[in-house]
Scaffold this motif. Structure first.
Motif, PDB file in Angstrom:
ATOM      1  N   LYS A  61       0.811  -1.221   0.000  1.00  0.00           N
ATOM      2  CA  LYS A  61       0.000   0.000   0.000  1.00  0.00           C
ATOM      3  C   LYS A  61       0.845   1.272   0.000  1.00  0.00           C
ATOM      4  O   LYS A  61       0.336   2.361   0.238  1.00  0.00           O
ATOM      5  CB  LYS A  61      -0.955  -0.009   1.193  1.00  0.00           C
ATOM      6  CG  LYS A  61      -1.979  -1.138   1.116  1.00  0.00           C
ATOM      7  CD  LYS A  61      -3.046  -0.992   2.169  1.00  0.00           C
ATOM      8  CE  LYS A  61      -3.966  -2.182   2.171  1.00  0.00           C
ATOM      9  NZ  LYS A  61      -5.120  -2.063   1.375  1.00  0.00           N
ATOM     10  N   ALA A  62       2.121   1.136  -0.293  1.00  0.00           N
ATOM     11  CA  ALA A  62       3.015   2.300  -0.274  1.00  0.00           C
ATOM     12  C   ALA A  62       2.681   3.269  -1.402  1.00  0.00           C
ATOM     13  O   ALA A  62       2.394   2.854  -2.522  1.00  0.00           O
ATOM     14  CB  ALA A  62       4.459   1.839  -0.410  1.00  0.00           C
ATOM     15  N   THR A  63       2.690   4.559  -1.088  1.00  0.00           N
ATOM     16  CA  THR A  63       2.527   5.620  -2.087  1.00  0.00           C
ATOM     17  C   THR A  63       3.441   6.775  -1.701  1.00  0.00           C
ATOM     18  O   THR A  63       3.882   6.879  -0.560  1.00  0.00           O
ATOM     19  CB  THR A  63       1.076   6.141  -2.184  1.00  0.00           C
ATOM     20  OG1 THR A  63       0.676   6.639  -0.915  1.00  0.00           O
ATOM     21  CG2 THR A  63       0.121   5.059  -2.662  1.00  0.00           C
ATOM     22  N   LEU A  64       3.689   7.631  -2.663  1.00  0.00           N
ATOM     23  CA  LEU A  64       4.540   8.798  -2.445  1.00  0.00           C
ATOM     24  C   LEU A  64       3.695  10.055  -2.604  1.00  0.00           C
ATOM     25  O   LEU A  64       3.024  10.228  -3.622  1.00  0.00           O
ATOM     26  CB  LEU A  64       5.680   8.787  -3.477  1.00  0.00           C
ATOM     27  CG  LEU A  64       6.858   9.682  -3.197  1.00  0.00           C
ATOM     28  CD1 LEU A  64       7.650   9.160  -1.998  1.00  0.00           C
ATOM     29  CD2 LEU A  64       7.763   9.732  -4.414  1.00  0.00           C
ATOM     30  N   SER A  65       3.709  10.921  -1.607  1.00  0.00           N
ATOM     31  CA  SER A  65       2.914  12.157  -1.654  1.00  0.00           C
ATOM     32  C   SER A  65       3.639  13.225  -2.473  1.00  0.00           C
ATOM     33  O   SER A  65       4.831  13.108  -2.771  1.00  0.00           O
ATOM     34  CB  SER A  65       2.683  12.675  -0.236  1.00  0.00           C
ATOM     35  OG  SER A  65       3.899  13.147   0.304  1.00  0.00           O
TER      36      SER A  65
END
Length: 138
Positions: A61-65
């Motif tokens: 579920k990793a994302t980059l803002s």
């Protein structure tokens, strides 16, 4: 007269192109070399898939803002890997290692962008050194 000349010129160009294709086909046949454009395309896609497919899912579920991306863009190349990882945190996955420079193994990590689900940031490392980034569209 000018239109007729242009039309003949165009016909000659197509005729020449057709002859070149025909000659190359005969050359391949004479050398007993198979040529199948469909299999060549499939082979290329297979190679691309093998180098762009994740080898290890790290954090599903990793994302980059946006703010993380903005901070990363200020980090100079050849900085410490640890400095970059403090910003981007854990990646979604790791890609197979590649060799971009002779004698160096380049590790790649994927960070999907939270604000653009069709795009991921790919971060490149050589050992403990950050060497750059790129974007990958899905």
């Amino acid at each position: 007269m000018i239109k007729e000349f242009k039309a003949r010129s165009l016909v000659l160009q197509y005729l020449l192109a057709g002859c070149c294709l025909l000659a190359s086909g005969y050359l391949l046949a004479a050398l007993n070399l198979p040529f199948n454009p469909t299999s060549a395309l499939k082979e290329r896609q297979s190679v691309e898939r093998s180098t762009t497919a994740c080898t290890e899912i790290v954090k599903p579920k990793a994302t980059l803002s946006r703010s993380q991306l903005a901070r990363l863009l200020t980090v100079p190349e050849r900085s410490s890997r640890r400095n970059v990882q403090q910003i981007v945190k854990e990646p979604y996955c790791r890609l197979p290692n590649v060799s971009i420079r002779a004698g160096a193994k380049t590790e790649r990590e994927i960070h999907p962008l939270a604000f653009d689900p069709q795009t991921s940031l790919v971060v490149f490392y050589e050992g403990e050194t950050y060497v750059g980034y790129g974007f990958k569209r899905h």
